[in-house]
Motif scaffolding. Structure first.
Motif, PDB file in Angstrom:
ATOM      1  N   MET A 109      -4.078   0.908  -7.933  1.00 36.24           N
ATOM      2  CA  MET A 109      -3.914   1.397  -9.299  1.00 36.24           C
ATOM      3  C   MET A 109      -2.556   2.080  -9.474  1.00 36.24           C
ATOM      4  O   MET A 109      -1.855   1.854 -10.457  1.00 36.24           O
ATOM      5  CB  MET A 109      -5.046   2.361  -9.659  1.00 36.24           C
ATOM      6  N   VAL A 110      -2.157   2.909  -8.495  1.00 39.29           N
ATOM      7  CA  VAL A 110      -0.867   3.605  -8.571  1.00 39.29           C
ATOM      8  C   VAL A 110       0.267   2.582  -8.550  1.00 39.29           C
ATOM      9  O   VAL A 110       1.228   2.695  -9.324  1.00 39.29           O
ATOM     10  CB  VAL A 110      -0.720   4.646  -7.433  1.00 39.29           C
ATOM     11  N   VAL A 111       0.172   1.573  -7.689  1.00 34.82           N
ATOM     12  CA  VAL A 111       1.191   0.514  -7.635  1.00 34.82           C
ATOM     13  C   VAL A 111       1.326  -0.139  -9.009  1.00 34.82           C
ATOM     14  O   VAL A 111       2.435  -0.313  -9.536  1.00 34.82           O
ATOM     15  CB  VAL A 111       0.858  -0.544  -6.552  1.00 34.82           C
TER      16      VAL A 111
ATOM     17  N   ASN B 249      -7.294   6.212  -1.484  1.00 33.67           N
ATOM     18  CA  ASN B 249      -8.022   5.064  -0.941  1.00 33.67           C
ATOM     19  C   ASN B 249      -7.348   3.785  -1.440  1.00 33.67           C
ATOM     20  O   ASN B 249      -6.444   3.824  -2.276  1.00 33.67           O
ATOM     21  CB  ASN B 249      -9.528   5.126  -1.269  1.00 33.67           C
ATOM     22  N   THR B 250      -7.785   2.644  -0.944  1.00 33.73           N
ATOM     23  CA  THR B 250      -7.142   1.366  -1.260  1.00 33.73           C
ATOM     24  C   THR B 250      -7.134   1.085  -2.765  1.00 33.73           C
ATOM     25  O   THR B 250      -6.112   0.662  -3.319  1.00 33.73           O
ATOM     26  CB  THR B 250      -7.833   0.213  -0.503  1.00 33.73           C
ATOM     27  N   ASP B 251      -8.248   1.322  -3.449  1.00 33.57           N
ATOM     28  CA  ASP B 251      -8.312   1.085  -4.896  1.00 33.57           C
ATOM     29  C   ASP B 251      -7.327   1.990  -5.639  1.00 33.57           C
ATOM     30  O   ASP B 251      -6.650   1.545  -6.574  1.00 33.57           O
ATOM     31  CB  ASP B 251      -9.727   1.313  -5.438  1.00 33.57           C
TER      32      ASP B 251
END
Length: 151
Positions: A135-137, A129-131
């Protein structure tokens, strides 16, 4: 760090590398399929995307910006020039430098491809999902910056 913690950290570090590599491979495979529909390979697309969004670029610098060996850039630029998607232009301030410049035809194809590419990227990355993506970025950027400064 005690011995068990050191071993665990080493094991997780190796696993992280393998998981990152496999994820990148799977994602790249999907992207390659997507750009192939436009008669481009991934490198040609990356060069066109750079020129489309950033304007004229010194050919010598393109490789650094898209993470490609400089020896391959000439070949890719030749191929894109044959397709009439870019032209070489002499730098007005330094005769030793040649710029790659996207043509009107190159702009036209990118105006067609890029919205579809964004859509495809969204589908490919829909496993998070976007969140989670944000976080991964953040975490991958932190990891990459750390690894860079080890030199």
């Amino acid at each position: 760090m005690e011995m068990n913690e050191v071993k665990r950290d080493q094991d997780v570090s190796l696993k992280l590398f393998i998981v990152l590599s496999r994820a990148l491979e799977a994602i790249e495979k999907q992207i390659v399929k997507n750009v192939k529909d436009y008669g481009l390979n991934l490198t040609e697309f990356a060069v066109l995307e750079l020129l489309f969004h950033k304007g004229d670029q010194p050919i010598q610098k393109i490789g650094q910006k898209i993470l490609l060996a400089s020896s391959s850039i000439t070949y890719v630029v030749d191929k894109l020039e044959e397709k009439n998607y870019l032209v070489r232009k002499a730098c007005p301030t330094d005769r030793r430098v040649t710029h790659a410049s996207i043509t009107d035809e190159g702009k036209k194809i990118m105006e067609d491809i890029f919205p579809r590419h964004k859509e495809a990227m969204s589908k490919i990355m829909a496993g998070l999902n976007t969140d989670e993506k944000e976080m991964v970025v953040e975490k991958l950027k932190k990891l990459g910056l750390y690894a860079q400064q080890l030199d």
